[in-house]
Design a protein around this motif. Sequence first.
Motif, short mmCIF file in Angstrom:
data_model
loop_
_atom_site.label_atom_id
_atom_site.label_comp_id
_atom_site.label_asym_id
_atom_site.label_seq_id
_atom_site.Cartn_x
_atom_site.Cartn_y
_atom_site.Cartn_z
N TYR A 115 38.10 56.39 160.65
CA TYR A 115 37.21 57.37 161.04
C TYR A 115 35.61 56.77 161.37
O TYR A 115 34.65 57.27 161.80
CB TYR A 115 36.68 58.29 159.85
CG TYR A 115 38.00 59.04 159.18
CD1 TYR A 115 38.22 59.99 159.84
CD2 TYR A 115 38.48 58.25 158.13
CE1 TYR A 115 39.53 60.62 159.39
CE2 TYR A 115 39.71 58.76 157.58
CZ TYR A 115 40.21 60.01 158.25
OH TYR A 115 41.41 60.65 157.70
N SER A 154 32.78 55.14 163.75
CA SER A 154 32.05 55.74 165.14
C SER A 154 32.75 56.34 166.05
O SER A 154 33.26 56.01 167.21
CB SER A 154 31.80 54.10 165.75
OG SER A 154 30.94 53.38 164.92
N LEU A 155 33.21 57.69 165.81
CA LEU A 155 34.07 58.56 166.61
C LEU A 155 33.37 58.83 167.98
O LEU A 155 34.14 59.21 168.89
CB LEU A 155 34.33 59.90 166.01
CG LEU A 155 35.07 59.77 164.51
CD1 LEU A 155 35.49 61.05 163.97
CD2 LEU A 155 36.43 58.99 164.67
N ARG A 171 37.17 53.50 169.83
CA ARG A 171 37.99 54.54 169.67
C ARG A 171 39.24 54.26 170.51
O ARG A 171 40.44 54.37 169.98
CB ARG A 171 37.60 55.84 169.73
CG ARG A 171 36.42 56.32 168.93
CD ARG A 171 36.62 55.99 167.55
NE ARG A 171 37.68 56.35 166.85
CZ ARG A 171 38.20 56.29 165.51
NH1 ARG A 171 37.55 55.83 164.82
NH2 ARG A 171 39.43 56.73 165.15
N ILE A 209 42.58 61.41 165.99
CA ILE A 209 41.79 62.05 165.01
C ILE A 209 41.82 63.58 165.33
O ILE A 209 41.28 64.09 166.41
CB ILE A 209 40.36 61.48 164.93
CG1 ILE A 209 40.14 59.84 164.60
CG2 ILE A 209 39.13 62.49 164.02
CD1 ILE A 209 40.64 59.93 163.03
N GLU A 257 39.98 67.16 164.27
CA GLU A 257 38.65 67.60 163.74
C GLU A 257 38.44 68.97 163.49
O GLU A 257 38.88 69.86 164.41
CB GLU A 257 37.37 67.21 164.86
CG GLU A 257 36.08 67.70 164.26
CD GLU A 257 34.99 67.39 165.28
OE1 GLU A 257 33.93 67.94 165.23
OE2 GLU A 257 35.27 66.85 166.47
N GLU A 303 28.68 61.72 158.36
CA GLU A 303 27.81 61.42 159.63
C GLU A 303 27.68 59.80 159.55
O GLU A 303 27.55 59.29 160.71
CB GLU A 303 26.63 62.42 159.26
CG GLU A 303 25.56 62.24 160.69
CD GLU A 303 24.38 63.10 160.54
OE1 GLU A 303 23.66 62.88 161.33
OE2 GLU A 303 24.33 63.94 159.44
N THR A 320 31.16 58.25 161.08
CA THR A 320 31.57 58.88 162.35
C THR A 320 30.52 58.57 163.28
O THR A 320 30.90 58.63 164.50
CB THR A 320 31.85 60.52 162.26
OG1 THR A 320 30.84 61.15 161.96
CG2 THR A 320 33.10 60.48 161.16
N VAL A 376 29.27 65.90 161.25
CA VAL A 376 30.28 66.69 161.45
C VAL A 376 30.48 67.90 160.72
O VAL A 376 30.60 68.29 159.59
CB VAL A 376 31.76 65.72 160.51
CG1 VAL A 376 32.87 66.35 160.68
CG2 VAL A 376 31.51 64.34 160.99
N LEU A 419 38.24 66.17 158.83
CA LEU A 419 38.65 65.25 159.35
C LEU A 419 40.11 64.68 159.09
O LEU A 419 40.33 64.50 157.65
CB LEU A 419 37.97 64.03 159.95
CG LEU A 419 36.55 64.29 160.83
CD1 LEU A 419 35.57 62.90 160.58
CD2 LEU A 419 36.60 64.59 162.25
N SER A 478 42.97 61.76 160.00
CA SER A 478 43.73 60.79 160.67
C SER A 478 45.22 60.95 160.87
O SER A 478 45.76 60.95 159.81
CB SER A 478 43.37 59.27 160.23
OG SER A 478 44.24 58.11 161.14
N ARG A 509 39.74 62.82 170.54
CA ARG A 509 39.07 63.87 169.44
C ARG A 509 38.54 64.90 170.47
O ARG A 509 38.93 66.10 170.09
CB ARG A 509 38.10 63.11 168.51
CG ARG A 509 37.36 64.15 167.85
CD ARG A 509 36.42 63.48 167.02
NE ARG A 509 35.36 62.71 167.77
CZ ARG A 509 34.04 63.47 168.36
NH1 ARG A 509 34.05 64.82 168.02
NH2 ARG A 509 33.44 62.89 168.96
#
Length: 282
Positions: A18, A20-21, A27, A38, A40, A88, A91, A95, A100, A102, A159
């Motif tokens: 998860y 640094s989305l 990513r 991911i 969301e 937060e 990611t 959020v 979330l 995976s 995402r």
Amino acid sequence: MAQFLTIDDPSDPRLADYLSLRDVNLRKSLEAAEGLFIAEGAKIIRRAAEAGYRPRSYLLAPRWIEGLKDLLDAVDVPVYVVSEALAEQVTGFHVHRGALASMERQTRWTQADLMAADRLVVCEDIVDHTNVGAIIRCAAGLGWDGVLLAPRAADPLYRRAIKTSMGTVFALPWARLSDWAQGLESLKEHGFTVAAMALSEDSVSIDEFAAELADRPRKVALLMGTEGAGLSSHWISQADVVVRIPMAHGVDSLNVAAAAAVACYALGAAPHSLGDSGQSAG
């Protein structure tokens, strides 16, 4: 049954999926290497699960556990329970949906699978994930069979693409063209009329092309070009017809996703569908 694990350290290595989305380059490399994507939001997570995608783990704020209890009871994977502030930190954004997952990637369709279609949207180098997600949602909602993507087009399982599509990327068949330079020849060999959406002197209005299809029904592959530059001259030169949407007030074109919606509606739904695209996108 899922394993509930409360985590209060944003650097905990178990949260690596998860991380640094919003960092697109990170990513891309992480998701490709690990074979994950991911999902969301509770609705998207549920749609992915119902479509048969298997979870690797969940990252949930406590308030979302009860609403996803049936899914969590059915799997033996970790559920990382975190505060929304910690989510937060991990990611890189708030959020706001609080949930979330995976999920394991799957290759579900190939270019060959989509050759049996009657209506395809073909995206050249559309690199914006939001536009790719919106185009897939339009194609699904308006009854088209599927979407083909050139090798450099954005990832439908990123995402933002999933979120914009409202999960229709899990239901509508999509695949990559194996060859950008010669890929359109394969479409023609399988009976498609290749229609390029572009501004050119020899273009016909979409209403005129729709009338032709009504008189002489045939398979259609609709080419959509990248943001800004549009379709490459190479692809336009290979098209059987160039189609434009008539515009007013000095506007020359629409956003590519909006144009795809107009074209998919005007040119009609496919007589049959390769996949279940009747999933609600609301």
